[in-house]
Design a protein around this motif. Structure first.
Motif, mmCIF file in Angstrom:
data_model
loop_
_atom_site.group_PDB
_atom_site.id
_atom_site.type_symbol
_atom_site.label_atom_id
_atom_site.label_comp_id
_atom_site.label_asym_id
_atom_site.label_seq_id
_atom_site.Cartn_x
_atom_site.Cartn_y
_atom_site.Cartn_z
ATOM 1 N N LYS A 1 48.969 43.200 38.743
ATOM 2 C CA LYS A 1 50.092 42.599 38.214
ATOM 3 C C LYS A 1 51.480 42.644 39.170
ATOM 4 N N HIS A 2 51.496 43.507 40.129
ATOM 5 C CA HIS A 2 52.705 43.639 40.824
ATOM 6 C C HIS A 2 52.392 43.953 42.320
ATOM 7 N N VAL A 3 51.073 43.715 42.840
ATOM 8 C CA VAL A 3 50.787 43.970 44.345
ATOM 9 C C VAL A 3 49.743 42.764 44.873
ATOM 10 N N GLU A 4 50.031 42.207 45.885
ATOM 11 C CA GLU A 4 49.349 41.160 46.613
ATOM 12 C C GLU A 4 48.631 41.876 47.776
ATOM 13 N N PRO B 1 30.444 41.880 71.613
ATOM 14 C CA PRO B 1 29.584 42.873 71.548
ATOM 15 C C PRO B 1 30.445 44.102 72.172
ATOM 16 N N GLY B 2 30.330 45.263 71.543
ATOM 17 C CA GLY B 2 31.269 46.396 72.041
ATOM 18 C C GLY B 2 32.604 46.534 71.779
ATOM 19 N N SER B 3 33.239 45.559 71.207
ATOM 20 C CA SER B 3 34.630 45.337 70.705
ATOM 21 C C SER B 3 34.830 46.801 69.844
ATOM 22 N N HIS B 4 36.270 47.062 70.374
ATOM 23 C CA HIS B 4 36.945 48.219 69.522
ATOM 24 C C HIS B 4 38.280 47.250 68.962
ATOM 25 N N PHE B 5 38.305 47.282 67.726
ATOM 26 C CA PHE B 5 39.616 46.424 67.249
ATOM 27 C C PHE B 5 40.067 47.102 65.971
ATOM 28 N N TYR B 6 41.195 46.588 65.609
ATOM 29 C CA TYR B 6 41.847 46.766 63.991
ATOM 30 C C TYR B 6 41.832 45.919 63.272
ATOM 31 N N VAL B 7 41.632 46.260 62.068
ATOM 32 C CA VAL B 7 41.589 45.254 60.967
ATOM 33 C C VAL B 7 42.975 45.999 60.057
ATOM 34 N N ALA B 8 43.504 45.330 59.024
ATOM 35 C CA ALA B 8 44.618 45.741 58.239
ATOM 36 C C ALA B 8 44.192 45.284 56.776
ATOM 37 N N VAL B 9 44.796 46.404 55.947
ATOM 38 C CA VAL B 9 44.713 45.992 54.550
ATOM 39 C C VAL B 9 46.277 45.878 54.291
ATOM 40 N N ARG B 10 46.586 44.546 54.171
ATOM 41 C CA ARG B 10 48.087 44.400 53.966
ATOM 42 C C ARG B 10 48.267 44.260 52.348
ATOM 43 N N LEU B 11 49.255 45.273 51.915
ATOM 44 C CA LEU B 11 49.748 45.386 50.502
ATOM 45 C C LEU B 11 51.196 44.889 50.362
ATOM 46 N N LYS B 12 51.534 44.040 49.654
ATOM 47 C CA LYS B 12 52.968 43.414 49.438
ATOM 48 C C LYS B 12 53.190 43.762 48.014
ATOM 49 N N MET B 13 54.395 44.525 47.860
ATOM 50 C CA MET B 13 54.604 44.996 46.396
ATOM 51 C C MET B 13 55.906 43.969 45.896
ATOM 52 N N ASP B 14 55.932 43.915 44.560
ATOM 53 C CA ASP B 14 56.954 43.257 43.997
ATOM 54 C C ASP B 14 58.142 43.971 44.080
ATOM 55 N N VAL C 1 47.351 52.550 43.253
ATOM 56 C CA VAL C 1 48.226 52.694 41.899
ATOM 57 C C VAL C 1 49.539 52.055 42.238
ATOM 58 N N GLU C 2 50.032 51.471 41.447
ATOM 59 C CA GLU C 2 51.185 50.739 41.700
ATOM 60 C C GLU C 2 52.252 51.253 40.555
ATOM 61 N N CYS C 3 53.239 51.591 40.857
ATOM 62 C CA CYS C 3 54.383 52.170 40.124
ATOM 63 C C CYS C 3 55.830 51.882 40.348
ATOM 64 N N GLN D 1 58.880 52.419 37.005
ATOM 65 C CA GLN D 1 59.326 53.315 36.071
ATOM 66 C C GLN D 1 57.776 53.558 35.279
ATOM 67 N N SER D 2 56.894 52.763 35.370
ATOM 68 C CA SER D 2 55.587 53.081 34.692
ATOM 69 C C SER D 2 54.583 53.012 35.795
ATOM 70 N N CYS D 3 53.296 53.203 35.658
ATOM 71 C CA CYS D 3 52.090 53.025 36.709
ATOM 72 C C CYS D 3 51.177 52.322 36.262
ATOM 73 N N LEU D 4 50.352 51.293 36.970
ATOM 74 C CA LEU D 4 49.335 50.700 36.704
ATOM 75 C C LEU D 4 48.176 50.919 37.878
ATOM 76 N N PRO D 5 46.768 50.698 37.452
ATOM 77 C CA PRO D 5 46.038 50.813 38.477
ATOM 78 C C PRO D 5 45.929 49.222 39.118
ATOM 79 N N GLY D 6 45.511 49.167 40.235
ATOM 80 C CA GLY D 6 45.276 47.850 41.002
ATOM 81 C C GLY D 6 43.935 47.985 41.996
ATOM 82 N N SER D 7 43.289 46.819 42.038
ATOM 83 C CA SER D 7 42.279 46.725 43.042
ATOM 84 C C SER D 7 42.101 45.190 43.260
ATOM 85 N N ALA D 8 41.406 45.283 44.526
ATOM 86 C CA ALA D 8 41.159 43.795 45.204
ATOM 87 C C ALA D 8 39.800 43.992 45.933
#
Length: 303
Positions: free
Chosen positions: A27-30, A42-55, A136-138, A140-147
Motif C-alpha cells: 500500500k505504501h512501500v516499494e 566462485p568464492g565471492s563475498h559480496f552484498y545484496v540489499a533489500v531496498r524499501l522506499k516509503m511513501d 510493518v508500515e506505519c 497514524q495507522s499500521c499495515l502489514p507489508g510483504s514482497a
C-alpha cells in the motif's frame, strides 16, 4: 549496420544482467532486491540489499522497533553453495507519534545482507536468490507489508561490479554502525530509575558530544520517549536515560547503536558506533583515576 546490430545486442544483454530484481509494491512501500555485483565468481563475498522506499509520512522499523511496530524480516530461498549472513541494519531515527516513540526509517532504507558463494560453484552457471520480505508500515495507522523478490546472477571467472549501483552501495555501507575507536572506554550502570552510559577517552582528550542518542538492541530497558541527558564528568561524559517502571534486567554487555555529533578543532564528525558496554565498576573497588565526578560546564574546555 552489422556494428549497430551487435551494439544493440550488447546493450540489451547488459540491461538483462542488471543486478536488480522485480519491484513489488504494498500500500505504501516499494521493495526491491539489489546486488553490488552483476556477475559473481566462485568464492565471492559480496552484498545484496533489500531496498524499501516509503511513501511520504510512512515508515518501517529497525531491529528494536521501540514502543510499537515490528522489525523487517527476510526469509531466503538460496541454491546450494550460497550463504546469506544476518541483516546489517543502518542506524535508525527516532520517530515520535505521541504517546508512542519508535525507531525506524523514513524515505528510503537499504538493508544490507552479506553473501558468500562456494569456491566450488561452476563457472557458466547462474544462482537465483529469492527473498520473502515482511515488514510493518506505519503512519497514524499500521499495515502489514510483504514482497516476494527474485534476483538471478551469472557466475563468471571474475566478479563484476554493477557501476550503476556502486555509489549507492558505498553510501549504504557507510550508514552501518562501526566499532568505536579502541581509545574509547564505554561502561554502564542500570538502576530502577535510570540507565547511564559512561564514555571515557583514554587519550585524555575531552569528548564533546552533541545530539547524542542511544538505541539499545534489547527491548524494554529504557523509556523510548524520555530525553537522553548528556552530563560532563571529570574523566569523561555520561548519557542518562530514564527506565520504565517495569523494565527488565539489562543484558551484559549492553549493546546498541550510539549516534552523535563530535565537535573538535577539526570540525564536526558524525558518530555512528555499534557499542558493547561493560558494567561500570563501583568507585569503591576502582582506583581513584577511574571514578566519575560531575564538573561545572563553565570550566569545560575542549582539548
Amino acid at each position: 549496420m552489422s556494428c549497430l546490430f551487435f551494439l544493440l545486442i550488447f546493450y540489451f544483454s547488459s540491461t538483462a544482467l542488471a543486478a536488480t530484481s522485480n519491484v513489488a509494491k504494498s500500500k505504501h512501500v516499494e521493495a526491491s532486491l539489489l546486488s553490488e555485483l552483476d556477475a559473481i565468481a566462485p568464492g565471492s563475498h559480496f552484498y545484496v540489499a533489500v531496498r524499501l522506499k516509503m511513501d511520504e509520512g510512512w515508515h518501517t522499523y529497525w531491529l528494536n522497533p521501540g514502543d510499537a511496530g515490528s522489525a523487517t524480516k527476510i526469509d531466503w530461498t538460496l541454491p546450494a553453495g550460497l550463504h546469506a549472513g544476518p541483516i546489517q541494519w543502518p542506524s535508525p531515527t527516532v520517530i515520535s507519534l505521541p504517546p508512542l516513540t519508535s525507531y525506524g526509517y523514513e524515505g528510503e532504507c537499504w538493508l544490507l545482507i552479506p553473501m558468500d558463494l562456494s569456491q566450488e560453484q561452476q563457472v557458466g552457471s547462474t544462482v537465483t536468490l529469492k527473498a520473502d520480505v515482511q515488514w510493518v508500515e506505519c503512519a497514524q495507522s499500521c499495515l502489514p507489508g510483504s514482497a516476494a523478490l527474485t534476483l538471478t546472477l551469472p557466475v563468471e571467472n571474475s566478479p563484476r561490479v554493477d557501476e550503476s549501483l556502486k555509489e549507492s552501495f558505498q553510501k549504504a555501507k557507510y550508514e552501518i554502525p562501526r566499532s568505536p575507536p579502541s581509545s574509547i572506554e564505554i561502561s554502564f550502570l542500570a538502576s530502577e530509575k535510570n540507565l547511564t552510559l559512561f564514555f571515557q577517552n583514554k587519550t585524555g582528550k575531552v569528548l564533546n558530544f552533541e545530539s547524542a542518542h542511544f538505541f539499545p538492541y534489547q527491548n524494554g530497558i529504557i523509556q523510548y520517549s524520555a530525553p537522553q541527558q548528556i552530563r560532563l564528568r571529570k574523566e569523561g561524559i555520561s548519557l542518562e536515560i530514564a527506565r520504565p517502571s517495569n523494565a527488565g534486567a539489562v543484558t551484559e554487555p549492553l549493546s546498541g547503536v550510539f549516534t552523535a555529533k563530535l565537535s573538535d578543532w577539526k570540525g564536526i564528525e558524525k558518530i555512528n558506533w555499534d557499542i558493547r558496554a561493560k558494567k561500570f565498576i563501583s568507585p569503591k573497588t576502582e582506583p581513584q583515576k577511574k571514578r566519575f565526578h560531575f564538573i561545572s560546564t563553565k570550566n569545560f574546555f575542549l582539548i
